[in-house]
Design an enzyme around this catalytic site. Structure first.
Site, mmCIF file in Angstrom:
data_model
loop_
_atom_site.group_PDB
_atom_site.id
_atom_site.type_symbol
_atom_site.label_atom_id
_atom_site.label_comp_id
_atom_site.label_asym_id
_atom_site.label_seq_id
_atom_site.Cartn_x
_atom_site.Cartn_y
_atom_site.Cartn_z
ATOM 1 N N ASN A 1 -4.596 -7.443 4.363
ATOM 2 C CA ASN A 1 -5.740 -6.562 4.104
ATOM 3 C C ASN A 1 -5.652 -5.746 2.813
ATOM 4 O OD1 ASN A 1 -7.672 -7.003 6.187
ATOM 5 N ND2 ASN A 1 -6.371 -5.899 7.628
ATOM 6 N N ASP A 2 -4.598 -5.909 2.020
ATOM 7 C CA ASP A 2 -4.538 -5.153 0.762
ATOM 8 C C ASP A 2 -3.694 -5.887 -0.278
ATOM 9 O OD1 ASP A 2 -5.364 -3.054 -0.818
ATOM 10 O OD2 ASP A 2 -3.786 -1.684 -0.178
ATOM 11 N N VAL A 3 -3.948 -7.191 -0.424
ATOM 12 C CA VAL A 3 -3.225 -7.986 -1.424
ATOM 13 C C VAL A 3 -3.771 -7.633 -2.808
ATOM 14 C CG1 VAL A 3 -2.686 -10.298 -2.247
ATOM 15 C CG2 VAL A 3 -2.850 -9.858 0.216
#
Length: 208
Positions: free
Chosen positions: A118-120
């Site tokens: 969810n936060d690459v």
């Protein structure tokens, strides 16, 4: 009792703080992540990250070392910084290609476990002393298809908007497709050196 020597702050504190520490007994250099606020939702985020990260074990995932207490845990120190720094310094393309493959392998491991990062983004891809790229920061990581934070406050945004699909900007659902979109943007940035706020043309990644 874990005995630590505090060396320097690696990230200026907002809700959490990252510090470079030295384990007095082993001599190892580690990173301590600590919660520095008493806001209930931030405590939930921290506890969630601790629960997720402590389960992960893969060569392309930043290594979880141990929980110190309810507001602190230790992880591997990535001495070579993050991917953003490598891009700025003009790292050679063949090394960037190696990083790209390592990131994809780390992400595949997460997805095989049924989890979505969810936060690459470049700043969450850390380079260790062995010049190996590893995924870091599991604050927003959660099971695919679920809403991990159903009672989030109005200010909360899942992930980083620049790396989220346009149709998912206001969604709180963990979707593997979000990670695929984000890693596509990372790859685009990796091989062009450009940020694009528009939809990615994946053919341009291949052409470059």
């Amino acid at each position: 009792m874990t005995r630590l020597s505090y060396l320097k702050v690696l990230r200026e504190p907002v809700y959490t703080k990252l510090c470079l520490v030295r384990h007095i007994d082993s001599g190892d250099y580690l990173v301590e992540k600590s919660l520095i606020v008493s806001i209930e939702f931030q405590q939930r985020l921290f506890e969630h990250e601790l629960a997720i990260h402590s389960r992960l074990d893969h060569r392309y995932i930043i290594k979880f070392i141990q929980k110190v207490d309810d507001k602190r845990f230790l992880m591997e120190y990535a001495a070579a910084g993050n991917l953003m720094g490598k891009l700025v310094s003009g790292t050679e393309k063949h090394i960037l290609r190696k990083y790209a493959l390592q990131v994809l392998k780390g992400l595949h491991y997460l997805h095989e476990m049924g989890l979505v990062h969810n936060d690459v983004k470049p700043s969450n891809i850390i380079i260790n002393r062995e010049n190996r790229a590893k995924l870091a920061d599991f604050t927003f990581c959660g099971p695919h298809g679920e809403i991990t934070f159903p009672a989030a406050p109005p200010y909360f945004v899942l992930g980083t908007q620049h790396f989220k699909p346009p149709q998912e900007q206001h969604s709180f659902v963990n979707r593997i497709s979000n990670d695929i979109y984000a890693v596509g943007k990372v790859l685009y940035f990796l091989f062009t050196g450009l940020y694009h706020t528009k939809t990615i043309d994946l053919s341009m990644i291949v052409d470059n």
